[in-house]
Design a protein around this motif. Structure first.
Motif, PDB file in Angstrom:
ATOM      1  N   LEU A  26       0.922  -1.038   0.197  1.00 15.01           N
ATOM      2  CA  LEU A  26       0.011  -0.107  -0.172  1.00 15.01           C
ATOM      3  C   LEU A  26       0.737   1.350  -0.102  1.00 15.01           C
ATOM      4  O   LEU A  26       1.746   1.291   0.785  1.00 15.01           O
ATOM      5  N   HIS A  27       0.659   1.948  -1.024  1.00 14.27           N
ATOM      6  CA  HIS A  27       1.352   3.442  -0.884  1.00 14.27           C
ATOM      7  C   HIS A  27       0.117   4.450  -0.908  1.00 14.27           C
ATOM      8  O   HIS A  27      -1.189   4.071  -0.882  1.00 14.27           O
ATOM      9  N   SER A  28       0.302   5.840  -0.662  1.00 11.72           N
ATOM     10  CA  SER A  28      -0.762   6.643  -0.937  1.00 11.72           C
ATOM     11  C   SER A  28      -0.407   8.189  -1.769  1.00 11.72           C
ATOM     12  O   SER A  28       1.042   8.582  -1.353  1.00 11.72           O
ATOM     13  N   PHE A  85       4.202  13.425  -2.204  1.00 11.67           N
ATOM     14  CA  PHE A  85       4.476  12.525  -1.222  1.00 11.67           C
ATOM     15  C   PHE A  85       3.887  11.096  -1.276  1.00 11.67           C
ATOM     16  O   PHE A  85       2.843  11.050  -1.905  1.00 11.67           O
ATOM     17  N   CYS A  86       4.423  10.239  -0.708  1.00 14.58           N
ATOM     18  CA  CYS A  86       3.749   8.867  -0.255  1.00 14.58           C
ATOM     19  C   CYS A  86       3.169   9.274   1.162  1.00 14.58           C
ATOM     20  O   CYS A  86       4.025   9.722   2.007  1.00 14.58           O
ATOM     21  N   ALA A  87       1.777   8.969   1.400  1.00 12.86           N
ATOM     22  CA  ALA A  87       1.237   9.087   2.627  1.00 12.86           C
ATOM     23  C   ALA A  87       0.749   8.114   3.495  1.00 12.86           C
ATOM     24  O   ALA A  87      -0.133   8.067   4.397  1.00 12.86           O
ATOM     25  N   GLU A  88       1.322   6.899   3.023  1.00 14.82           N
ATOM     26  CA  GLU A  88       1.104   5.778   3.608  1.00 14.82           C
ATOM     27  C   GLU A  88       2.423   4.890   4.018  1.00 14.82           C
ATOM     28  O   GLU A  88       3.267   4.623   3.233  1.00 14.82           O
ATOM     29  N   TYR A  89       2.606   4.471   5.149  1.00  6.73           N
ATOM     30  CA  TYR A  89       3.798   3.898   5.793  1.00  6.73           C
ATOM     31  C   TYR A  89       4.082   2.890   5.009  1.00  6.73           C
ATOM     32  O   TYR A  89       3.374   1.787   4.953  1.00  6.73           O
ATOM     33  N   CYS A  90       5.264   2.688   4.072  1.00 10.07           N
ATOM     34  CA  CYS A  90       5.417   1.228   3.154  1.00 10.07           C
ATOM     35  C   CYS A  90       6.855   1.035   3.487  1.00 10.07           C
ATOM     36  O   CYS A  90       7.087   0.359   2.404  1.00 10.07           O
ATOM     37  N   GLY A  91       7.491   1.094   4.439  1.00  7.30           N
ATOM     38  CA  GLY A  91       8.684   0.528   4.669  1.00  7.30           C
ATOM     39  C   GLY A  91       9.832   1.561   4.917  1.00  7.30           C
ATOM     40  O   GLY A  91       9.644   2.797   5.205  1.00  7.30           O
ATOM     41  N   GLU A 124      12.083   3.502   3.475  1.00  6.24           N
ATOM     42  CA  GLU A 124      12.207   4.518   2.751  1.00  6.24           C
ATOM     43  C   GLU A 124      11.266   5.454   2.506  1.00  6.24           C
ATOM     44  O   GLU A 124      11.076   6.005   1.359  1.00  6.24           O
ATOM     45  N   HIS A 125      10.003   4.956   3.303  1.00  5.86           N
ATOM     46  CA  HIS A 125       8.764   5.834   2.859  1.00  5.86           C
ATOM     47  C   HIS A 125       8.638   7.066   2.606  1.00  5.86           C
ATOM     48  O   HIS A 125       8.422   7.754   1.690  1.00  5.86           O
ATOM     49  N   SER A 126       9.558   7.907   3.740  1.00  7.98           N
ATOM     50  CA  SER A 126       9.892   9.233   3.842  1.00  7.98           C
ATOM     51  C   SER A 126      10.582   9.727   2.672  1.00  7.98           C
ATOM     52  O   SER A 126      10.612  11.173   2.265  1.00  7.98           O
ATOM     53  N   SER A 127      11.251   8.655   1.835  1.00 11.45           N
ATOM     54  CA  SER A 127      11.933   9.617   0.811  1.00 11.45           C
ATOM     55  C   SER A 127      11.184   9.219  -0.562  1.00 11.45           C
ATOM     56  O   SER A 127      11.733   9.162  -1.621  1.00 11.45           O
ATOM     57  N   MET A 128      10.082   8.483  -0.476  1.00 11.68           N
ATOM     58  CA  MET A 128       9.203   8.450  -1.805  1.00 11.68           C
ATOM     59  C   MET A 128       8.696   9.416  -2.077  1.00 11.68           C
ATOM     60  O   MET A 128       7.264   9.736  -1.799  1.00 11.68           O
ATOM     61  N   LEU A 129       9.415  10.331  -2.886  1.00  6.06           N
ATOM     62  CA  LEU A 129       9.020  11.636  -3.405  1.00  6.06           C
ATOM     63  C   LEU A 129       8.928  11.949  -4.613  1.00  6.06           C
ATOM     64  O   LEU A 129       9.670  10.990  -5.569  1.00  6.06           O
TER      65      LEU A 129
HETATM   66 CU1  CUA Z   1       5.229   4.392  -0.357  1.00  6.24          CU
HETATM   67 CU2  CUA Z   1       5.284   5.263   1.896  1.00  6.24          CU
END
Ligand code: CUA
Length: 326
Positions: free
Chosen positions: A158-160, A192-198, A200-205
């Protein structure tokens, strides 16, 4: 470290703070609508908070015990008009909020039929955007003042998909398609990605680059043809950045989530299973298409496959680029 930078960097992005009231820029047709509803609810909350706190303070003072052991002046425990009043007023307010909130929701969720369509794919930990001519980019480019529809899916978890400046966010789900649409003003905005996905979630830009229609059309045509016009290694370098390989692989010898690709070509690479492999075009090809089959020693098997997302000729130029990194 990467994650920390991912948290801090977006804060520096001016489009996130230069809207009215310190909100992100209002860069889509429904941004103002969403903000109006936000401020309305916010001020209703402020009004009742202040009212209730003030009355509470006043009643505490007014009905305080004046001597030790004093009994209450009245034992009234029920007041029908008052109870009706504090039920009917909040009910009217929440019905109003629901009505306008739901109208706004329908507006955002139902794309106009004439919209320009872009396919969005989420994958740990990057976005990719495919345009009607087949070209794929790691950033969202779209024509300004045009209805644009996003058809989104995930390759793994899941991503957002979230663009604060457009007031637009929706889950991106593996195994199904979700849709969003927008009509945005020209500019450069943060995705942004707004769903925690692992990890490097915060660098999924990504960036959302919104350009006037003619400029966008020119960009798309050039971008789609550039691979054929450049020398192979340079074309490979461009693809390497465009497809988000740089998220995990450096080319300066410093390992990231994945091994650095500097100076590996033509050398033996130790693998996680204790064997080793010669890095040549075949190994690069199989690492891109079947990344779990030969994982480099010391790294987690987290690379997603690029099967169906990179064509043979694209893999060939990427291999040429890796070969040039000596
Ligand atoms: Cu993709 Cu968080």
């Amino acid at each position: 470290m990467n994650s920390l930078l991912g948290l801090i960097l977006p804060l520096a992005s001016p489009d996130l703070v230069n809207g009215p009231g310190g909100m992100p820029a209002q860069a889509s047709t429904f941004a103002a609508e969403v903000d109006d509803m936000y401020w309305l609810i916010n001020w209703i909350c402020v009004f009742f908070f202040v009212l209730i706190m003030a009355l509470m303070g006043y009643f505490m003072w007014k009905y305080r015990a004046r001597s030790v052991g004093e009994s209450a002046a009245s034992t009234t425990d029920h007041n029908t008009p008052l109870e009706l009043l504090w039920s009917i007023i909040p009910l009217a307010i929440v019905i109003y909020i629901f009505y306008y909130g739901f109208q706004g929701y329908l507006h955002i969720m139902i794309p106009p039929s004439d919209a320009y369509e872009i396919q969005v794919s989420g994958q740990k930990w990057s976005w990719s955007f495919q345009y009607p001519n087949g070209y794929i980019d790691k950033d969202l480019h779209a024509p300004a003042d045009t209805n644009v529809r996003l058809v989104m899916t995930s390759q793994d978890v899941l991503h957002s998909f979230y663009i604060p400046a457009f007031r637009m966010k929706h889950d991106v789900v593996p195994g199904r398609f979700t849709k969003l649409w927008f009509n945005a003003t020209a500019g450069d905005y943060q995705v942004f990605c707004a769903e925690y996905c692992g990890d490097e979630h915060s660098s999924m830009l990504a960036r959302a680059v919104i350009q006037p229609r003619a400029e966008f059309d020119r960009w798309l045509e050039d971008a789609a043809n550039v691979i054929d016009k450049l020398p192979p290694a340079e074309a490979g370098k461009l693809l390497f950045t465009q497809r988000g390989c740089t998220q995990c692989h450096s080319v300066d010898g410093v390992a990231g989530i994945g091994p650095s690709l500097k100076g590996i070509f033509g050398h033996q690479q130790p693998l996680a299973d204790g064997s080793s492999v010669l890095v040549d075009e075949n190994y690069i090809r199989s690492s891109i298409l079947m990344p779990q089959s030969q994982v480099v020693a010391g790294f987690a098997p987290v690379m997603p496959t690029f099967q169906g997302r990179l064509k043979d000729k694209e893999i060939a130029v990427i291999a040429e680029y890796i070969k040039s990194l000596q």
